[in-house]
Scaffold this active site. Sequence first.
Site, PDB file in Angstrom:
ATOM      1  N   ARG A  60     -41.050 -38.574   7.119  1.00 53.37           N
ATOM      2  CA  ARG A  60     -40.243 -38.722   7.940  1.00 53.37           C
ATOM      3  C   ARG A  60     -38.935 -39.053   7.378  1.00 53.37           C
ATOM      4  NH1 ARG A  60     -44.579 -40.415   9.862  1.00 53.37           N
ATOM      5  NH2 ARG A  60     -45.877 -39.328  12.066  1.00 53.37           N
ATOM      6  N   LYS A 166     -58.507 -38.608   1.852  1.00 54.28           N
ATOM      7  CA  LYS A 166     -60.163 -39.102   3.219  1.00 54.28           C
ATOM      8  C   LYS A 166     -59.150 -40.217   3.920  1.00 54.28           C
ATOM      9  CE  LYS A 166     -61.113 -43.703   1.034  1.00 54.28           C
ATOM     10  NZ  LYS A 166     -62.450 -44.721   0.500  1.00 54.28           N
ATOM     11  N   ASP A 195     -62.056 -37.006  -3.687  1.00 51.35           N
ATOM     12  CA  ASP A 195     -62.231 -38.336  -3.537  1.00 51.35           C
ATOM     13  C   ASP A 195     -62.017 -38.774  -4.917  1.00 51.35           C
ATOM     14  OD1 ASP A 195     -63.767 -40.924  -4.277  1.00 51.35           O
ATOM     15  OD2 ASP A 195     -65.579 -39.592  -3.486  1.00 51.35           O
ATOM     16  N   HIS A 196     -60.988 -39.472  -4.880  1.00 48.65           N
ATOM     17  CA  HIS A 196     -60.261 -39.965  -6.023  1.00 48.65           C
ATOM     18  C   HIS A 196     -61.035 -40.385  -7.617  1.00 48.65           C
ATOM     19  CE1 HIS A 196     -60.016 -43.985  -4.284  1.00 48.65           C
ATOM     20  NE2 HIS A 196     -59.768 -44.863  -5.339  1.00 48.65           N
ATOM     21  N   LYS A 200     -62.339 -39.685 -12.001  1.00 50.85           N
ATOM     22  CA  LYS A 200     -63.356 -40.971 -13.840  1.00 50.85           C
ATOM     23  C   LYS A 200     -64.010 -40.377 -14.566  1.00 50.85           C
ATOM     24  CE  LYS A 200     -60.666 -44.283 -11.150  1.00 50.85           C
ATOM     25  NZ  LYS A 200     -60.142 -45.236 -11.640  1.00 50.85           N
ATOM     26  N   GLU A 234     -64.733 -54.638  -5.558  1.00 51.03           N
ATOM     27  CA  GLU A 234     -63.842 -55.476  -5.136  1.00 51.03           C
ATOM     28  C   GLU A 234     -63.250 -56.359  -5.292  1.00 51.03           C
ATOM     29  OE1 GLU A 234     -60.996 -51.774  -3.438  1.00 51.03           O
ATOM     30  OE2 GLU A 234     -62.967 -52.316  -2.057  1.00 51.03           O
ATOM     31  N   ASP A 253     -65.295 -46.600   4.811  1.00 52.59           N
ATOM     32  CA  ASP A 253     -64.217 -46.565   4.148  1.00 52.59           C
ATOM     33  C   ASP A 253     -64.961 -45.857   2.810  1.00 52.59           C
ATOM     34  OD1 ASP A 253     -61.570 -46.637   2.646  1.00 52.59           O
ATOM     35  OD2 ASP A 253     -62.330 -49.019   2.513  1.00 52.59           O
ATOM     36  N   HIS A 258     -67.375 -41.440  -1.439  1.00 52.38           N
ATOM     37  CA  HIS A 258     -67.572 -42.135  -2.595  1.00 52.38           C
ATOM     38  C   HIS A 258     -68.635 -42.784  -3.135  1.00 52.38           C
ATOM     39  CE1 HIS A 258     -62.763 -42.802  -2.665  1.00 52.38           C
ATOM     40  NE2 HIS A 258     -63.039 -44.105  -2.517  1.00 52.38           N
ATOM     41  N   LYS A 358     -65.579 -56.369  -0.410  1.00 48.70           N
ATOM     42  CA  LYS A 358     -64.182 -57.048  -0.373  1.00 48.70           C
ATOM     43  C   LYS A 358     -64.111 -57.987  -0.884  1.00 48.70           C
ATOM     44  CE  LYS A 358     -61.146 -53.688   1.393  1.00 48.70           C
ATOM     45  NZ  LYS A 358     -60.819 -53.178   0.003  1.00 48.70           N
TER      46      LYS A 358
END
Length: 510
Positions: A60, A166, A195-196, A200, A234, A253, A258, A358
């Site tokens: 945008r 995702k 899926d990043h 790895k 995390e 999430d 993952h 987290k």
Amino acid sequence: MAQAAALANTPRVGKVGEPCAMVIFGAAGDLTARKLIPALYNLAKSELLSREFAVVGVARASFSTDDFRKKMSENIKEFGTDTIDPDIWEWFIRRIYFLQGNFDDKDLYPKLKELLEKVDRDHSTHNNHLYYMATGADYFGPVVEQLAAVGLMEESQGWRRVIIEKPFGHDLESARALNRQLLGVATEKQIYRIDHYLGKETVQNILALRFANGIFEPVWNRRYIDHVQISVAETVGVEKRGSYYDKAGALRDMVPNHIMQLISLTAMEPPVSFRADAVRDEQGKILHAIQPLSSEDVLSKTVRGQYGDGTVGGERIPAYRSESDVPPDSRTETFVAMKLQIDNWRWADVPFYLRTGKCLPAHNTHIVIQFRRAPFVLFRDTPVETLMPNQLVLHIQPEEGISLQFAAKVPGPAMRLGAVDMNFEYSDYFGQQPSTGYERLLHDCMIGDATLFQRADMVEAGWCVVSPVLDVWKALPPRNFPNYAAGTWGPKEADDLMERDGRHWRNFEK
């Protein structure tokens, strides 16, 4: 000539990606600046990006192509993972274009088709198109439908592939609905659910570790393995993602995507080959073999938590309910722990413990394979009181590597045992390669290798595992949130989950 010389002097290992034009929907966002453009540059520097390649950014934002190129040149200096070669970057930047528009505007897609025809002519991209959905999840299906409506999904002259970020749905029904929507205008082989985590090196190396080494596969079963732990920790809170995160939570999430991928790669049977569907068939079998949780199981085998105020890395962190865009009475979990069982011959009675959260003390992702203790009879008349179990640890991030913990005799006249760690880090043995985690995944899309991407049935199987948990948690709101301080390893109930079985979490403080 200078650009060609710079690329020629960069060593190449692997197959060069096929010619294509990559269209990034949502190109003005952080994902493009921080991950996608640096990853494409790294591929170009490694000579894994076709010389017949181009990028079209769609968003945008009111950019011209020149504005967008200038912005990307500024961003690569900030987010690039290596020293930027000016010749390679100049070659790359001249292949970037921008198209302004709203994704729900039907008039955008004929303009995109016209621009892609020009790009195909100017850069000989062979009419191959790779569409990357770096957008909000609500646009995944509608954008692909609009592409199909103007003929941009047809493969009569070149291939068409779509990368879906995702979250792939927010529950089982929405995931099924999205699969139906996408498969209504595309085939399964055209859809790459990314899926990043699977970019790895250590995740990819799970297959090599298990199936290329004769010492591991014979003991990779319930006879020798006591349990498996998977932790995704995390240190950050929700930062500026409060409005999104409060609708998702830690369970949605992280677990269906993952963590389910990590479980399936760790537990799968040997595939007959490394072809994409051969590998994914075995992964799917594992996901379908996970025992469904009853309502009683959810109460006894799952733990949810929400962080309160505390200290992480010397920095004071406010409670989750005090974060921006988070309701003061939020019931959203920021921590999840679960105990799962896989009902097949290899893994019967071997628990898989998983946790993610987290504001924990360390940022790391690891898989712990704990082996059964050796018989103690030999050591009864020695000072040794207990035998420690052997542990194989797959370190996925931030440092990628593998470690093996075993017992050895401490030097001296008495029989005393000490723990020894044998550590392998990729950077020590193979050097540090510039990487965002997306290079392998983007390259695989360009060569048509879907091995590291989820198939429709795998996505739905992952949601089947967490659906009973979502239902029970919705029916029984938490009464004790917040129940762990920021900077700690989650609520006490997570430790109790393992201690009831006589086991303990393996924590890594770095």
